[in-house]
Write an enzyme that holds these catalytic residues in place. Structure first.
Site, short mmCIF file in Angstrom:
data_model
loop_
_atom_site.label_atom_id
_atom_site.label_comp_id
_atom_site.label_asym_id
_atom_site.label_seq_id
_atom_site.Cartn_x
_atom_site.Cartn_y
_atom_site.Cartn_z
N SER A 127 0.83 -1.20 0.00
CA SER A 127 0.00 0.00 0.00
C SER A 127 0.87 1.26 0.00
O SER A 127 1.67 1.42 -0.91
CB SER A 127 -0.96 -0.07 1.19
OG SER A 127 -2.08 0.71 0.92
N LYS A 162 4.00 1.94 -2.69
CA LYS A 162 4.35 3.15 -3.46
C LYS A 162 5.83 3.46 -3.17
O LYS A 162 6.61 3.79 -4.06
CB LYS A 162 3.50 4.35 -3.00
CG LYS A 162 1.97 4.13 -3.00
CD LYS A 162 1.23 5.38 -2.51
CE LYS A 162 -0.11 5.14 -1.83
NZ LYS A 162 -1.20 4.60 -2.55
N TRP A 215 -10.27 0.18 -4.74
CA TRP A 215 -9.67 1.47 -4.36
C TRP A 215 -8.26 1.63 -4.96
O TRP A 215 -7.84 2.71 -5.34
CB TRP A 215 -9.63 1.54 -2.83
CG TRP A 215 -9.19 2.83 -2.21
CD1 TRP A 215 -8.09 3.01 -1.42
CD2 TRP A 215 -9.83 4.11 -2.29
NE1 TRP A 215 -8.01 4.32 -1.01
CE2 TRP A 215 -9.07 5.02 -1.53
CE3 TRP A 215 -10.98 4.58 -2.94
CZ2 TRP A 215 -9.40 6.37 -1.39
CZ3 TRP A 215 -11.31 5.92 -2.80
CH2 TRP A 215 -10.53 6.79 -2.04
N HIS A 264 -7.54 -5.93 0.50
CA HIS A 264 -6.32 -5.12 0.58
C HIS A 264 -5.46 -5.60 1.76
O HIS A 264 -5.83 -5.38 2.92
CB HIS A 264 -6.77 -3.67 0.80
CG HIS A 264 -5.68 -2.67 0.81
ND1 HIS A 264 -5.03 -2.27 -0.34
CD2 HIS A 264 -5.14 -1.94 1.82
CE1 HIS A 264 -4.14 -1.35 -0.03
NE2 HIS A 264 -4.17 -1.13 1.28
C1 GTR Z 1 -5.30 4.39 2.21
C2 GTR Z 1 -4.80 5.21 1.06
C3 GTR Z 1 -4.09 4.35 0.08
C4 GTR Z 1 -3.15 3.33 0.72
C5 GTR Z 1 -3.64 2.84 2.05
C6 GTR Z 1 -2.57 2.15 2.92
O1 GTR Z 1 -6.01 5.12 3.13
O2 GTR Z 1 -5.89 5.83 0.48
O3 GTR Z 1 -3.42 5.16 -0.88
O4 GTR Z 1 -1.88 3.84 0.83
O5 GTR Z 1 -4.18 3.82 2.83
O6 GTR Z 1 -1.41 2.54 2.93
O7 GTR Z 1 -2.95 1.21 3.60
#
Ligand code: GTR
Length: 401
Positions: free
Chosen positions: A233, A237, A326, A377
């Site tokens: 996540s 990145k 998402w 996720h």
């Molecule tokens: C969310 C965000 C994502 C992702 C995620 C995470 O809130 O919108 O871009 O980075 O967090 O890091 O778990």
């Protein structure tokens, strides 16, 4: 016939599932988009050789990402030292050594400590490849005592496959909050007024991953030419940007990295994270220029397939979760596809002719991997197994599982 029932009929008739298509129906409201051409120089000339890519285009693309997305790190000098705070040579039933290390980084009267938990196998004929996890989920997920075991960092399984497993907390490098860039690496290294292209927190975390690699290069049990950087996540990145900035990383692993990670920014459809939302919810992650692309992603001079291209010819693995709309799984997959031309310049087979795999499946090129895991996720053992399988191939080793 409705698309859904059509897919089911095809799946039954051919044995090929098209769940992946079903899971991500094209949103009719998604505007058509055109991606910037990765192999075209700003002068308009095309890049046709690996040398031209390395000498000219790669630098251009890197600068564009620094200017418009992640920001530029300062060139301030600092002192760095490594301190072993704990070592147990007989951990995991004698199979591994645990070493806890503090990386202390000092500048003038300020300092920062990145704590690294490192396990490496005790039995190995040669130095082993390593995975560095950028942990954005708190210390309980990288427990060195192994009393708490989390699939986010499956040390036991990694050791069984003869990988060294290192992890650090992103918050050690830069706390994940919008504090005006006062603390962490920014507080330590920044000088003067912030600019529209000053580095954000993702770039700071990426810098931290490189400091961990500095340490791993000093460990004889580790093959420093085979170090993977992995994150989930926001950590995913970061892993991609770390490998873009630091060509010592041999493999970048992006798990569910989504917007600002592997997902193509221009794919604007309802239900996925877009520039507007990410730069509002997390204003500290990127440089402030990125926010100006809110609702005008088409004007970005780069898109995220070019982030993947910056990793070429080194290896890249991108994983998505089927229920993670998402993060836009198809957009994550497409960035690997659209980076293929750069891998091909180097004679590597990327994923150029592949289709989005059915849920549960993976596709490989020789230097690129993509998988679509069923579920939500998360970074779990199933994802890690894909990454180790791919790393076994990339690093030319047989699994010792
Ligand atoms: C969310 C965000 C994502 C992702 C995620 C995470 O809130 O919108 O871009 O980075 O967090 O890091 O778990």
């Amino acid at each position: 016939m409705h698309l859904h029932s059509f897919c089911v009929v095809i799946a039954l008739a051919t044995g090929f599932a098209c769940y992946a298509e079903e899971a991500y129906p094209p949103d009719p409201a998604m505007p058509a988009y055109q991606l910037p051409e990765v192999l075209k120089l700003q002068s308009g000339k095309s890049v046709t050789t690996p040398e031209e890519w390395q000498k000219t285009r790669r630098g251009e693309v890197l600068e564009l990402f620094r200017t418009h997305v992640y920001g530029r790190m300062p060139v301030t000098r600092y002192e760095q030292s490594f301190h072993v705070t704990h070592e147990d040579k007989e951990t995991l039933g004698g199979k591994a050594t645990l070493r806890q290390v503090e990386i202390r980084i000092a500048r003038e009267s300020k300092s920062l400590t990145i704590r690294v938990n490192l396990f490496f196998p005790n039995k190995s004929d040669a130095p082993v490849p390593a995975f560095v996890l950028i942990c954005n989920r708190g210390a309980e997920n990288i427990d060195p005592t192994r009393e708490k075991k989390s699939e986010f960092w499956p040390v036991e399984e990694g050791i069984a496959r003869s990988y060294a497993m290192a992890a650090f907390l992103n918050a050690d490098v830069d706390p994940d909050k919008d504090d005006g860039f006062k603390d962490g690496a920014h507080g330590l290294l920044d000088e003067g007024e912030r600019q529209a292209d000053s580095w954000g927190t993702i770039a700071a975390w990426a810098w931290g991953a490189s400091r961990v690699l500095d340490y791993l290069q000093t460990v004889p049990q580790i093959d420093a030419k085979k170090v993977a950087v992995i994150g989930h996540s926001r950590g995913g990145k970061t892993a991609l940007w770390a490998a873009a900035e630091d060509q010592r990383f041999a493999l970048a692993v992006s798990n569910d990295s989504g917007c600002g990670g592997a997902a193509i920014s221009r794919r604007r459809f309802t239900g996925r994270e877009q520039v507007a939302r990410i730069t509002t919810a997390f204003p500290h992650w990127f440089c402030s220029n990125f926010k100006s692309y809110t609702d005008r992603e088409d004007e970005l001079p780069i898109d995220q397939h070019e982030l993947i291209a910056l990793i070429a010819p080194r290896a890249v693995a991108v994983g998505s979760s089927s229920e993670d709309r998402w993060a836009d799984p198809r957009g994550e997959y497409l960035s690997v596809i659209h980076a293929a031309s750069v891998y091909e310049l180097f004679g590597h087979k990327a994923l150029g002719k592949a289709d989005l795999p059915a849920i549960g499946n993976a596709i490989h090129g020789d230097q690129a991997h993509y998988h679509l895991r069923p579920g939500k996720h998360n970074l779990i053992l199933e994802d890690w197994k894909h990454y180790w399988d791919f790393a076994d191939r990339v690093f030319d080793r047989k699994s010792k599982e």
